[in-house]
Design a protein around this motif. Structure first.
Motif, PDB file in Angstrom:
ATOM      1  N   VAL A  65      -1.316 -13.234  -6.602  1.00 22.08           N
ATOM      2  CA  VAL A  65      -2.746 -12.990  -5.197  1.00 22.08           C
ATOM      3  C   VAL A  65      -2.159 -13.363  -3.912  1.00 22.08           C
ATOM      4  O   VAL A  65      -1.246 -15.191  -3.968  1.00 22.08           O
ATOM      5  N   ARG A  66      -1.226 -12.444  -3.098  1.00 21.77           N
ATOM      6  CA  ARG A  66      -0.705 -13.465  -1.574  1.00 21.77           C
ATOM      7  C   ARG A  66      -2.346 -12.849  -1.015  1.00 21.77           C
ATOM      8  O   ARG A  66      -2.687 -11.825  -0.509  1.00 21.77           O
ATOM      9  N   PRO A  67      -2.072 -14.298  -0.478  1.00 24.92           N
ATOM     10  CA  PRO A  67      -3.052 -14.312   0.832  1.00 24.92           C
ATOM     11  C   PRO A  67      -3.247 -13.704   1.860  1.00 24.92           C
ATOM     12  O   PRO A  67      -1.921 -13.104   2.964  1.00 24.92           O
ATOM     13  N   GLY A  68      -3.981 -12.843   2.217  1.00 22.01           N
ATOM     14  CA  GLY A  68      -4.327 -11.824   3.805  1.00 22.01           C
ATOM     15  C   GLY A  68      -4.574 -10.806   3.292  1.00 22.01           C
ATOM     16  O   GLY A  68      -5.357 -10.546   2.748  1.00 22.01           O
ATOM     17  N   LEU A  69      -4.945 -10.294   4.687  1.00 21.54           N
ATOM     18  CA  LEU A  69      -5.290  -8.676   4.681  1.00 21.54           C
ATOM     19  C   LEU A  69      -4.584  -7.604   4.470  1.00 21.54           C
ATOM     20  O   LEU A  69      -3.212  -7.819   4.619  1.00 21.54           O
ATOM     21  N   ALA A  70      -5.082  -6.627   3.820  1.00 29.47           N
ATOM     22  CA  ALA A  70      -3.677  -5.689   2.738  1.00 29.47           C
ATOM     23  C   ALA A  70      -2.810  -5.108   4.063  1.00 29.47           C
ATOM     24  O   ALA A  70      -2.145  -4.729   3.917  1.00 29.47           O
ATOM     25  N   ALA A  71      -3.803  -4.579   5.173  1.00 27.11           N
ATOM     26  CA  ALA A  71      -2.852  -3.886   5.984  1.00 27.11           C
ATOM     27  C   ALA A  71      -1.895  -4.364   6.917  1.00 27.11           C
ATOM     28  O   ALA A  71      -0.843  -4.118   6.935  1.00 27.11           O
ATOM     29  N   THR A  72      -2.984  -6.158   7.173  1.00 24.19           N
ATOM     30  CA  THR A  72      -1.102  -6.377   7.706  1.00 24.19           C
ATOM     31  C   THR A  72      -0.166  -6.733   6.563  1.00 24.19           C
ATOM     32  O   THR A  72       1.123  -6.924   6.642  1.00 24.19           O
ATOM     33  N   LEU A  73      -0.458  -7.164   5.550  1.00 19.29           N
ATOM     34  CA  LEU A  73       0.692  -7.968   4.462  1.00 19.29           C
ATOM     35  C   LEU A  73       1.588  -6.175   4.420  1.00 19.29           C
ATOM     36  O   LEU A  73       2.655  -6.106   4.292  1.00 19.29           O
ATOM     37  N   MET A  74       0.428  -5.177   4.291  1.00 19.04           N
ATOM     38  CA  MET A  74       1.641  -4.214   3.725  1.00 19.04           C
ATOM     39  C   MET A  74       2.238  -3.931   5.125  1.00 19.04           C
ATOM     40  O   MET A  74       3.876  -3.323   4.624  1.00 19.04           O
ATOM     41  N   TYR A 112      -4.808   3.100   2.445  1.00 16.97           N
ATOM     42  CA  TYR A 112      -3.829   3.358   4.166  1.00 16.97           C
ATOM     43  C   TYR A 112      -4.503   3.766   5.142  1.00 16.97           C
ATOM     44  O   TYR A 112      -3.346   3.492   6.171  1.00 16.97           O
ATOM     45  N   ALA A 113      -5.961   3.972   5.004  1.00 18.45           N
ATOM     46  CA  ALA A 113      -6.160   4.717   5.839  1.00 18.45           C
ATOM     47  C   ALA A 113      -6.345   3.183   7.327  1.00 18.45           C
ATOM     48  O   ALA A 113      -6.483   3.763   8.061  1.00 18.45           O
ATOM     49  N   LEU A 114      -6.959   2.255   6.369  1.00 18.39           N
ATOM     50  CA  LEU A 114      -6.718   0.881   6.960  1.00 18.39           C
ATOM     51  C   LEU A 114      -5.330   0.727   8.872  1.00 18.39           C
ATOM     52  O   LEU A 114      -5.395   0.138   9.263  1.00 18.39           O
ATOM     53  N   LEU A 115      -4.807   0.603   7.392  1.00 20.32           N
ATOM     54  CA  LEU A 115      -2.828   0.701   7.525  1.00 20.32           C
ATOM     55  C   LEU A 115      -2.905   1.814   8.896  1.00 20.32           C
ATOM     56  O   LEU A 115      -2.111   0.391   9.346  1.00 20.32           O
ATOM     57  N   PHE A 116      -2.749   2.520   8.719  1.00 23.01           N
ATOM     58  CA  PHE A 116      -2.124   3.657   9.500  1.00 23.01           C
ATOM     59  C   PHE A 116      -2.906   2.801  10.639  1.00 23.01           C
ATOM     60  O   PHE A 116      -2.421   3.591  12.061  1.00 23.01           O
ATOM     61  N   VAL A 161       3.739   2.074  11.621  1.00 23.28           N
ATOM     62  CA  VAL A 161       4.101   1.697  10.561  1.00 23.28           C
ATOM     63  C   VAL A 161       4.699   2.962   9.961  1.00 23.28           C
ATOM     64  O   VAL A 161       5.476   3.280   8.691  1.00 23.28           O
ATOM     65  N   VAL A 162       4.260   4.438  10.145  1.00 24.89           N
ATOM     66  CA  VAL A 162       5.037   5.267  10.193  1.00 24.89           C
ATOM     67  C   VAL A 162       6.270   6.230  10.125  1.00 24.89           C
ATOM     68  O   VAL A 162       7.269   6.165   9.093  1.00 24.89           O
ATOM     69  N   PHE A 212      -4.162  12.137   5.596  1.00 24.52           N
ATOM     70  CA  PHE A 212      -3.687  13.693   5.484  1.00 24.52           C
ATOM     71  C   PHE A 212      -3.143  13.803   7.446  1.00 24.52           C
ATOM     72  O   PHE A 212      -2.089  15.129   7.191  1.00 24.52           O
ATOM     73  N   HIS A 213      -3.706  13.610   8.085  1.00 24.74           N
ATOM     74  CA  HIS A 213      -3.801  13.488   9.678  1.00 24.74           C
ATOM     75  C   HIS A 213      -2.702  11.995   9.853  1.00 24.74           C
ATOM     76  O   HIS A 213      -2.706  12.393  11.107  1.00 24.74           O
TER      77      HIS A 213
END
Length: 307
Positions: free
Chosen positions: A100-109, A131-135, A141-142, A179-180
């Protein structure tokens, strides 16, 4: 061969385990990160299931803890299908949290994607919350993403409600964001999973592969479909198939919108194949024999590559 960089968002779940197993050993893929999220069962189970699978397979892909609930709505559960922990039918060795890598998923992705020398493909085989949080958090990032490939949505009837498929119904707002996103999208909808299947004889062939085949045989034998269908239907691996075995699928361009407000249709996928402004390619048919052959060979490959 140049491997395709891949991030997996998943909610294991029995068929997620099969999709991850194939992906982790596919010669064409470089799995950079696995992000377990809430979905089929709660996050504490999906996280541990992911870690346990990696211990069983002897892989070392970093694991990032994803969302523990949808963006807006209360979480739903498919424990009645997959068992309380999500993986009824097989006892995995219990893994520690060392992957497990520590940190928020959106930031690490975001960091992984931005630092990649090649564009990254996103595989979504659960609710699309992360993925929605990432975008939303990192819209730039896109530029570094090749495409998004998901198992989800439905052309006709649903499996969570009359008109909604489970992965989309779990977080419709997140699905609409994805999707958007403006990204190239490929979709393996519910109908493809309903059609793609292996026979009982083919499951015996999988069981004979070795420890990996026996693991999958044991779990798939414990899936209890709500409609009582005795076929071994293969859902989440169809999304991996869109990447690795595209010749097995027929795709059509469509505009996919997600119903957010309908009293009886919330979470439904409105797929318009006549739209002049498509935002996705949707699989509308699958060659069952080609798919089953690829699926079995992929499990055999995983057994051979497992150290």
């Amino acid at each position: 061969m140049t491997k395709k960089p891949l991030i997996i968002s998943t909610d294991p779940g029995i068929d997620d385990i099969a999709a991850m197993t194939i992906s982790l050993f596919a010669k064409e893929l470089d799995v950079r990160m696995i992000v377990p999220t809430w979905g089929n069962v709660a996050l504490n189970y999906t996280l541990q299931n992911t870690l346990n699978l990696e211990k069983f397979l002897n892989t070392k892909v970093p694991v990032v803890v994803g969302a523990n609930q949808p963006l807006v709505r209360p979480a739903i559960s498919a424990a009645s299908v997959h068992g309380k922990t999500g993986i009824a039918g097989f006892e995995f060795p219990t893994a520690d949290k060392s992957l497990v890598r520590p940190g928020l998923a959106a930031t690490l992705m975001y960091k992984e994607i931005k630092n990649s020398s090649e564009k990254v493909t996103l595989l979504g085989i659960g609710p699309l919350t992360d993925y929605a949080l990432l975008f939303k958090q990192y819209p730039d990032v896109v530029d570094n993403i090749e495409e998004v490939v998901i198992m989800g949505a439905n052309i006709g009837r649903g499996n969570h409600s009359p008109l909604a498929e489970y992965n989309i119904a779990g977080d419709p707002e997140a699905a609409q964001v994805v999707f958007h996103s403006g990204l190239k999208m490929k979709v393996a909808p519910l109908e493809i999973g309903n059609k793609a299947h292996v026979t009982q004889e083919q499951m015996k062939e999988i069981k004979a592969c070795g420890k990996v085949g026996d693991m999958l045989y044991s779990m798939f034998s414990n899936i209890h479909e709500p409609d009582g269908d005795p076929r071994i239907k293969i859902f989440d691996p169809t999304a991996v198939g869109l990447i690795l075995c595209p010749e097995a699928f027929t795709l059509k361009q469509a505009d996919v919108e997600i119903e957010l407000a309908g009293r009886y249709t919330s979470g439904a996928s409105v797929i318009d194949f006549m739209s002049k402004t498509p935002n996705a390619e949707v699989a509308v048919d699958v060659d069952v024999d080609k798919f089953a052959d690829w699926f079995i060979k992929s499990i055999q490959n995983a057994e051979q590559e497992r150290k």
